[in-house]
Design a protein around this motif. Sequence first.
Motif, mmCIF file in Angstrom:
data_model
loop_
_atom_site.group_PDB
_atom_site.id
_atom_site.type_symbol
_atom_site.label_atom_id
_atom_site.label_comp_id
_atom_site.label_asym_id
_atom_site.label_seq_id
_atom_site.Cartn_x
_atom_site.Cartn_y
_atom_site.Cartn_z
ATOM 1 N N GLN A 33 0.813 -1.218 0.000
ATOM 2 C CA GLN A 33 0.000 0.000 0.000
ATOM 3 C C GLN A 33 0.849 1.272 0.000
ATOM 4 N N GLY A 34 2.126 1.100 -0.278
ATOM 5 C CA GLY A 34 2.997 2.266 -0.294
ATOM 6 C C GLY A 34 3.129 2.902 1.077
ATOM 7 N N GLY A 35 2.967 2.074 2.109
ATOM 8 C CA GLY A 35 3.000 2.610 3.468
ATOM 9 C C GLY A 35 4.391 2.583 4.071
ATOM 10 N N LYS A 36 4.510 3.242 5.199
ATOM 11 C CA LYS A 36 5.809 3.258 5.893
ATOM 12 C C LYS A 36 5.603 3.654 7.350
ATOM 13 N N GLY A 58 -3.844 6.139 0.114
ATOM 14 C CA GLY A 58 -5.286 5.922 0.033
ATOM 15 C C GLY A 58 -5.733 5.590 -1.379
ATOM 16 N N LYS A 59 -7.046 5.364 -1.530
ATOM 17 C CA LYS A 59 -7.577 4.992 -2.841
ATOM 18 C C LYS A 59 -7.386 6.072 -3.882
ATOM 19 N N ASP A 60 -7.425 7.319 -3.470
ATOM 20 C CA ASP A 60 -7.258 8.414 -4.427
ATOM 21 C C ASP A 60 -5.812 8.901 -4.482
ATOM 22 N N ALA A 61 -4.891 8.012 -4.105
ATOM 23 C CA ALA A 61 -3.446 8.291 -4.173
ATOM 24 C C ALA A 61 -2.985 9.343 -3.169
ATOM 25 N N THR A 62 -3.847 9.695 -2.234
ATOM 26 C CA THR A 62 -3.423 10.624 -1.182
ATOM 27 C C THR A 62 -2.882 9.813 0.005
ATOM 28 N N GLU A 63 -2.049 10.462 0.771
ATOM 29 C CA GLU A 63 -1.427 9.791 1.915
ATOM 30 C C GLU A 63 -2.374 9.786 3.112
#
Length: 291
Positions: free
Chosen positions: A244-247, A261-266
């Motif tokens: 999920q591109g998380g860190k 998030g779903k809309d590419a926002t963090e």
Amino acid sequence: MDISTAEQQPLPFFTEVEQLATKHKLGTLQQSYMKTDTSRRLFVNAIVWISASIVGMIFVLALVLRLVLPGPLAGLNNYLTAALLAVIGFVILYGCFRQGLLNLRAYQYRNREQVHLYTEGMVSLEDQTAHLVVRWDEIVELTRGDIEDEASGKVTLDRIYLALKHDAEQQIFFQPALPQLLEICTQVEQMYTEASLPALLARYSNGEHLQFDELNVSQNGVSIPRALGATEYDTFTWDQLATQGGKLEISQPYTTITVQGKDATEETLYKEFTCEIVNACLLKALLAERK
């Protein structure tokens, strides 16, 4: 760890440090921090005051003798003038000499305020005769800094709180009165991390769950409480975070867990002041080793 106030006069400072380091097996000296600018100024001021009083005393004595030496021919006025000059001069010069002694005493105790970092621990000399000795392997908790303004996210990093093995409930406040304070705190944090990281990595490799306040970290991932004070946790595996591109990021002023998030926002899943997380420096080092 040893915190004490000696009842007798202190030893010469470096002798005292060496004896404490040897007694507690602190290893090799790595770095020393002492007051320099203010100490030198106090010492120079003391020398100036004392020198001025001595030179002034010579001039007053010379003047008095010059007025008195002519003997009976000089008359009573000369004796009265000489006595008056002597009293005024000695009072002023005594004040100069006393100020010089006060500066020397202040220099002694200012010069005493020192921090010496060793491979296995540190020695901190404080004002009067107090000292603090801590081994890195005696520390179980280290927290650096305090919140200054929660709304703006402003923190101060010029202090450290320690908890030790034999008395984890007692917190030691470490903030030496030295101009290199921030550098000292950084060095203490780094040396404690280097000394503690191998054991922490071994526990992590053995599958233990490591607690850093609300954060629970293991080989499975990281768990955070669902709400403030909640007993139920949400667990995010390392693969989930990566997908999920998380860190999980430990920095100043915040420690955060974020995902895309779903809309590419963090999206922020967790956010806490780093200075509120015990052993945040170890967590940061652990994450660096995982990469």
